[in-house]
Design a protein around this motif. Structure first.
Motif, mmCIF file in Angstrom:
data_model
loop_
_atom_site.group_PDB
_atom_site.id
_atom_site.type_symbol
_atom_site.label_atom_id
_atom_site.label_comp_id
_atom_site.label_asym_id
_atom_site.label_seq_id
_atom_site.Cartn_x
_atom_site.Cartn_y
_atom_site.Cartn_z
ATOM 1 N N TYR A 1 -8.600 7.553 1.532
ATOM 2 C CA TYR A 1 -7.530 7.066 2.388
ATOM 3 C C TYR A 1 -6.342 8.027 2.470
ATOM 4 C CZ TYR A 1 -10.151 2.723 1.999
ATOM 5 O OH TYR A 1 -11.142 1.780 2.048
ATOM 6 N N ARG A 2 -6.421 9.145 1.770
ATOM 7 C CA ARG A 2 -5.260 10.020 1.632
ATOM 8 C C ARG A 2 -4.797 10.591 2.971
ATOM 9 N NH1 ARG A 2 -1.159 10.638 -1.965
ATOM 10 N NH2 ARG A 2 -0.167 12.658 -1.598
ATOM 11 N N THR B 1 -4.850 1.811 0.569
ATOM 12 C CA THR B 1 -5.221 2.678 -0.551
ATOM 13 C C THR B 1 -6.427 2.034 -1.225
ATOM 14 O OG1 THR B 1 -3.820 1.471 -2.111
ATOM 15 C CG2 THR B 1 -2.806 3.344 -0.932
ATOM 16 N N ARG B 2 -7.050 2.730 -2.147
ATOM 17 C CA ARG B 2 -8.188 2.128 -2.853
ATOM 18 C C ARG B 2 -7.761 0.844 -3.569
ATOM 19 N NH1 ARG B 2 -10.190 7.558 -3.898
ATOM 20 N NH2 ARG B 2 -12.235 7.802 -2.930
ATOM 21 N N GLU C 1 -1.877 2.098 5.902
ATOM 22 C CA GLU C 1 -1.286 1.996 4.563
ATOM 23 C C GLU C 1 -2.303 1.701 3.466
ATOM 24 O OE1 GLU C 1 -1.829 -2.328 5.340
ATOM 25 O OE2 GLU C 1 -1.558 -0.504 6.526
ATOM 26 N N ASN D 1 -2.880 8.063 4.999
ATOM 27 C CA ASN D 1 -1.608 7.780 4.334
ATOM 28 C C ASN D 1 -0.590 8.870 4.646
ATOM 29 O OD1 ASN D 1 -2.985 6.467 1.188
ATOM 30 N ND2 ASN D 1 -2.773 5.511 3.189
ATOM 31 N N GLY E 1 0.814 -1.205 0.000
ATOM 32 C CA GLY E 1 0.000 0.000 0.000
ATOM 33 C C GLY E 1 0.847 1.254 0.000
ATOM 34 N N ALA E 2 0.532 2.184 0.900
ATOM 35 C CA ALA E 2 1.187 3.492 0.934
ATOM 36 C C ALA E 2 2.631 3.438 1.418
ATOM 37 C CB ALA E 2 0.381 4.445 1.828
#
Length: 239
Positions: A218-219, A183-184, A181, A222, A15-16
């Motif tokens: 989710y920004r 994300t889409r 972490e 993150n 993820g991020a």
């Protein structure tokens, strides 16, 4: 900074964490154990170890999952801690940290799937690496268990469904039961590989629908995770 990722499943991505490491120009290595990639033989080759999630438990045996060696991962975690490396565990990874330090994994009071707020404890609010999180903070979840606690462990964040969301085990050792972490793209991978689990979980208290998970932004979490990681790596360099 040399960063090593342990990834347990093709659908449980970094993820991020990945863009965080890449954008800072860190040297990145991976053990995709689901694809037969070996764990490092010791902690000499990295400064930071990140152990990600998976459907396994620290109690899962090699007979049950031939590519997941819980004891070997716990051994690597202990080597990394003894060598003074940064160790961050996510979900299963956080539980493996606890087990490696002698604290048995526990079942969480509630199963959580989706996005729900975490609340910082008083220790969390005072903690210089996470005081920017704010409280509450909306984060991702996908778990039924939670990490064990050592005598030295400090719980930094909780949720309504789980009393151990962020745990500090040492100066540079942190377990995140939650998924900051996500994300889409990461969540979509989990949804696609978890149809039966999601069907069986319907009606439980802390379960989001697929549509709700896909629509979540989710920004913010993150970016707050990245700042935590920046603070953590800077503190490690300056130690």
């Amino acid at each position: 900074m040399r960063v090593h990722f342990v990834i347990h499943e093709s659908f449980e991505s970094a993820g991020a964490f990945l863009p965080w490491a890449e954008e800072r120009g860190y040297t990145l290595s991976l053990s995709r154990v689901y694809d037969g990639e070996a764990l490092p033989v010791n902690a000499d080759g990295f400064d930071m170890l990140v152990v990600f999630g998976g459907p396994q438990s620290p109690r899962t045996t090699l007979a049950e999952c031939p590519y997941f060696d819980s004891k070997a991962e716990q051994h690597l975690i202990n080597q990394a801690i003894s060598a003074g490396r940064i160790v961050v565990g996510i979900c299963l990874g956080s539980q493996l940290i606890g087990e490696a330090l002698g604290a048995k994994v526990c079942q969480s009071p509630e199963k959580e799937i989706g996005h729900y707020p975490i609340t910082l404890t008083e220790a969390g609010k005072r903690h210089p690496l996470i005081d920017h999180f704010g409280s509450p903070l909306m984060v991702g979840h996908w778990h039924n268990d939670m990490p064990g606690l050592t005598d030295q462990a400090v719980v930094l964040a909780t949720s309504a469904g789980c009393p151990r969301q962020i745990v500090q085990y040492g100066n540079f050792v942190y377990g995140f039961q939650c998924h900051m972490e996500f994300t889409r793209e990461a969540v979509e991978g989990l949804i696609q590989h978890s149809e039966q689990e999601l069907e069986e979980a319907k009606g439980k208290r802390f379960i989001r629908s697929n549509a709700e998970m896909r629509e979540c932004n989710y920004r913010e979490m993150n970016e707050k995770l990245w700042l935590f990681l920046d603070k953590l790596t800077q503190a490690h360099v300056q130690k």
